[in-house]
Design a protein around this motif. Structure first.
Motif, PDB file in Angstrom:
ATOM      1  N   GLY A   1     -33.160  -6.064   8.149  1.00  0.00           N
ATOM      2  CA  GLY A   1     -34.518  -5.944   7.625  1.00  0.00           C
ATOM      3  C   GLY A   1     -35.070  -7.198   6.988  1.00  0.00           C
ATOM      4  O   GLY A   1     -36.100  -7.153   6.302  1.00  0.00           O
TER       5      GLY A   1
ATOM      6  N   ARG B   1     -42.599 -11.757   5.119  1.00  0.00           N
ATOM      7  CA  ARG B   1     -42.833 -10.659   6.062  1.00  0.00           C
ATOM      8  C   ARG B   1     -42.954 -11.145   7.515  1.00  0.00           C
ATOM      9  O   ARG B   1     -42.586 -10.445   8.446  1.00  0.00           O
ATOM     10  CB  ARG B   1     -44.126  -9.951   5.625  1.00  0.00           C
ATOM     11  CG  ARG B   1     -44.609  -8.838   6.494  1.00  0.00           C
ATOM     12  CD  ARG B   1     -43.842  -7.551   6.279  1.00  0.00           C
ATOM     13  NE  ARG B   1     -44.134  -6.578   7.316  1.00  0.00           N
ATOM     14  CZ  ARG B   1     -45.057  -5.633   7.230  1.00  0.00           C
ATOM     15  NH1 ARG B   1     -45.762  -5.503   6.140  1.00  0.00           N
ATOM     16  NH2 ARG B   1     -45.236  -4.770   8.232  1.00  0.00           N
TER      17      ARG B   1
ATOM     18  N   GLY C   1     -49.579  -2.148   9.596  1.00  0.00           N
ATOM     19  CA  GLY C   1     -48.327  -2.889   9.803  1.00  0.00           C
ATOM     20  C   GLY C   1     -48.021  -3.201  11.259  1.00  0.00           C
ATOM     21  O   GLY C   1     -46.886  -3.530  11.599  1.00  0.00           O
TER      22      GLY C   1
ATOM     23  N   ASP D   1     -41.638  -9.783  12.826  1.00  0.00           N
ATOM     24  CA  ASP D   1     -41.768  -9.088  11.546  1.00  0.00           C
ATOM     25  C   ASP D   1     -40.523  -8.225  11.379  1.00  0.00           C
ATOM     26  O   ASP D   1     -40.252  -7.368  12.228  1.00  0.00           O
ATOM     27  CB  ASP D   1     -43.040  -8.217  11.616  1.00  0.00           C
ATOM     28  CG  ASP D   1     -43.165  -7.251  10.440  1.00  0.00           C
ATOM     29  OD1 ASP D   1     -42.280  -7.261   9.559  1.00  0.00           O
ATOM     30  OD2 ASP D   1     -44.141  -6.478  10.429  1.00  0.00           O
TER      31      ASP D   1
ATOM     32  N   ASN E   1     -39.922  -5.715   9.769  1.00  0.00           N
ATOM     33  CA  ASN E   1     -40.164  -4.267   9.715  1.00  0.00           C
ATOM     34  C   ASN E   1     -40.136  -3.643  11.107  1.00  0.00           C
ATOM     35  O   ASN E   1     -40.088  -2.428  11.248  1.00  0.00           O
ATOM     36  CB  ASN E   1     -41.529  -3.961   9.074  1.00  0.00           C
ATOM     37  CG  ASN E   1     -41.468  -4.186   7.583  1.00  0.00           C
ATOM     38  OD1 ASN E   1     -40.454  -4.632   7.060  1.00  0.00           O
ATOM     39  ND2 ASN E   1     -42.562  -3.896   6.899  1.00  0.00           N
ATOM     40  N   ASP E   2     -40.251  -4.478  12.130  1.00  0.00           N
ATOM     41  CA  ASP E   2     -40.159  -3.990  13.511  1.00  0.00           C
ATOM     42  C   ASP E   2     -39.185  -4.926  14.226  1.00  0.00           C
ATOM     43  O   ASP E   2     -39.588  -5.824  14.975  1.00  0.00           O
ATOM     44  CB  ASP E   2     -41.561  -4.034  14.161  1.00  0.00           C
ATOM     45  CG  ASP E   2     -41.620  -3.214  15.438  1.00  0.00           C
ATOM     46  OD1 ASP E   2     -40.551  -2.840  15.947  1.00  0.00           O
ATOM     47  OD2 ASP E   2     -42.739  -2.959  15.909  1.00  0.00           O
TER      48      ASP E   2
END
Ligand code: AGP
Length: 616
Positions: free
Chosen positions: A40, A95, A143, A166, A168-169
């Protein structure tokens, strides 16, 4: 300029990305950097200098395992070649990581806007603003990185290829392109993004061309392409017709030496399949309309550097064969001087890479004036041929060394084929005349091979002149662009003062440069061609020799009349005048390569340069 790689799949991303960067290092080598996603988080390593410096850093400070990664090798524009200006750049909140090729022309305004809103920028680059803009756009689009990329691209001016990740993905890499190259490699359970197919050809030969103003969403199991507004678009698939070994050194110490040695084959490949059983030129894939060609009243060649020299050679031939006026324009000057082109002009853009920004912009300007456009290009699927009405590929195979060699010879061959095709379509030559020239061309692979077999004395000469402070090159007729090319090679590789002149122009000023011991390399025209050219150059040789120059003549086998006037003679095979550049350039390439080697320079990656110049 700048090499970009992105990977999503099952392999270790770092290995794939670093191997890709190694193949793209020719595009820029001021710094290199990589980023992967692990647990992450973004993990970034970057280092000023060549890729080897980054590899040392990765040895000392390894990255965690990851199957998603991006990497960049930089040719500096905004901000010096330092660690903190190296890509990837990461947004303040950690991020988003982004890599970039091109120039964001409105970066100063965007930077001011970010600073005013409290963002601390940590580099001097134009790229960093994109990382912050993407991070700021993400909350507004739930997002979703592709949608954030759309929003940001609408705000950018200039040229850019962007690739972003990113954490988060973590199974997604997003790319975007405007005016700079980006291709997609389609693998099995893995996909790639890169500035050039060389980065992923060892994994897959299936690729997708991206068009102007497109975004690509890359996951391990699929690729989607949209425009900057998110509308799905079809990208054109293509297959790569060479394998990874073509982009290896193949036993040579240098890519340049390999590419010099490949020239006989490259010339043969440029001719292959283009002369039919009736000895007529067929350029089927070129999409040339004979009716249009019959109506044109002028030809304009636009190109840069070596490619412009190929255009200058072609001018002599095309004017002679077609009786059409041919202007050769440096692409960087063309569109800024209100050139006179229109529907009756054929504008030929010559480019090895097919991505040179000056040439691309000149091409667009010509199209906007209504001109017919034709690309002579080595890189299949690149932007310049894609945006031209017609294309003749040179089929030289990948050229990795920054100094162009086999691309030059094949550009001349391709331009000659276009010239002869024009003559054929317009009926300005008899068919047996065209046949004779095609027979001369067909002999050239063997003649280039002969030059390579006898080029050894050039190396000894290069060593002898390693301490010269200046080298002059003289030529007449097609020998003049060859002289310019010889000087360009010496400048870019040996970092020496070198200049090429039309031999007749010398006495109008440059002869003042001659003093005792200055080496002057003279491209001597064939005495069997237009005798007056040979006689005149003999006079020019005497003029410089009388003032102390050391004369090195590149002269045809059997030209004994040159012997009393030259200090050194490099022999090339007997060749018709218009074919001479294909043999006389080769010793000059070897001379520059050897001299740079003697001086201890990095021949394949000379200082300050990049192979593909994608900024204006
Ligand atoms: C010459 O050795 C250089 N590589 C350079 O002059 C080059 O020919 C020029 O930048 C044009 O590149 P292109 O053919 O890829 O458009």
């Amino acid at each position: 300029m700048c090499g970009i790689v992105g990977y999503v799949g099952e392999k270790q991303a770092l290995e794939v990305v670093v191997a890709g960067l190694r193949r793209l290092e020719y595009r820029g080598y001021d710094s290199a950097g990589v980023a992967v996603i692990s647990e992450g988080r973004l993990e970034v390593r970057k280092k000023a200098g060549k890729l080897a410096n980054l590899e040392t850093l990765l040895g000392q400070d390894p990255l965690p395992q990851s199957t998603t990664g991006i990497g960049h090798t930089r040719w500096a524009t905004h901000g010096g070649p330092t660690d903190h200006n190296a890509h990837p750049h990461v947004s303040e909140d950690g991020r988003v990581a982004v890599i970039h090729n091109g120039i964001i022309e409105n970066f100063a305004a965007l930077r001011a806007e970010l600073t005013e809103s409290g963002v601390q920028l940590s580099s001097e680059t134009d790229t960093e603003v994109v990382a912050h803009l993407l991070a700021r756009a993400l909350p507004d689009v739930a997002g979703d990185l592709p949608r954030a990329m759309q929003a940001v691209c609408h705000r950018l001016e200039g040229a850019f290829t962007l690739v972003a990740m990113d954490p988060n993905d973590p199974t997604l890499v997003v790319g975007a392109r405007r005016n700079s190259p980006l291709v997609v490699g389609l693998g099995e359970g893995e996909n790639f993004l890169a500035s050039d197919v060389a980065a992923f050809v060892e994994h897959t030969r299936n690729a997708l061309e991206l068009g102007q103003d497109q975004i690509v969403i890359v996951r391990a199991d699929g690729v989607e392409v949209t425009d900057f507004s998110g509308n799905a678009v079809e990208a054109a698939p293509f297959s790569i017709d060479w394998d990874a070994s073509a982009a290896e050194k193949g036993g040579y110490d240098l890519f340049m030496l390999k590419e010099i040695a490949e020239q006989p084959k490259a010339v043969a490949d440029a001719l292959r399949g283009r002369i039919n059983a009736e000895h007529r030129i067929q350029l089927d894939e070129a999409n040339l309309d004979d009716a249009v060609l019959r109506d044109i009243t002028k030809v304009v060649v636009i190109a840069c550097g070596t490619a412009a020299h190929a255009g200058m050679v072609a001018k002599y031939a095309i004017e002679h064969w077609t009786r059409l006026p041919v202007d050769v324009e440096l692409a960087s000057e063309f569109r800024y001087r209100d050139p006179i082109v229109g529907p009756d002009s054929l504008v030929i853009a010559i480019s090895q890479s097919g991505e040179t920004m000056d040439t691309l912009m000149a091409l667009r300007h010509a199209k906007a004036q209504g001109a017919r456009t034709l690309a002579i290009c080595n890189t299949v699927g690149s932007t310049i041929p894609r945006e031209s009405d017609a294309v003749v590929y040179t089929y030289a195979g990948p050229e990795i060394a920054v100094a162009s060699t086999k691309a030059f010879l094949t550009q001349i061959v391709a331009a000659y084929l276009v010239g002869l095709y024009l003559a054929q379509a317009r009926g300005t030559m008899f068919e047996d005349e065209i046949r004779g020239i095609l027979a001369d061309l067909a002999d050239m692979p063997q003649k280039v091979d002969l030059v390579l077999d006898t080029v050894e004395p050039v190396r000894a000469l290069a060593q002898e002149f390693a301490n010269a402070t200046s080298v002059l090159f003289l030529g007449r007729h097609v020998g003049y662009p060859v002289a310019l090319e010889g000087a360009l090679k010496l400048k870019e590789l040996a970092y020496m003062h070198a200049e090429g002149f039309p031999a007749g122009e010398l006495k109008h000023g440059p002869i003042a440069l001659i003093e005792d011991g200055v080496p002057v390399i003279v491209v001597v025209p064939s005495p069997r061609g237009r005798a007056v050219l040979h006689d005149k150059i003999v006079s020019n040789i005497q003029e410089v020799r009388a003032r102390g120059a050391v004369v090195i003549a590149i002269a045809e086998e059997g030209d004994e009349s040159i012997v009393p006037f030259a200090d050194h003679i490099i022999r090339v095979p007997e060749t018709p005048t218009l074919m001479q550049p294909l043999v006389s350039t080769v010793p000059l390439q070897v001379f520059a390569c050897e001299l740079a080697t003697v001086k201890g320079h990095d021949v394949d990656q000379p200082r300050n340069l990049a192979k593909s110049v994608t900024v204006e």
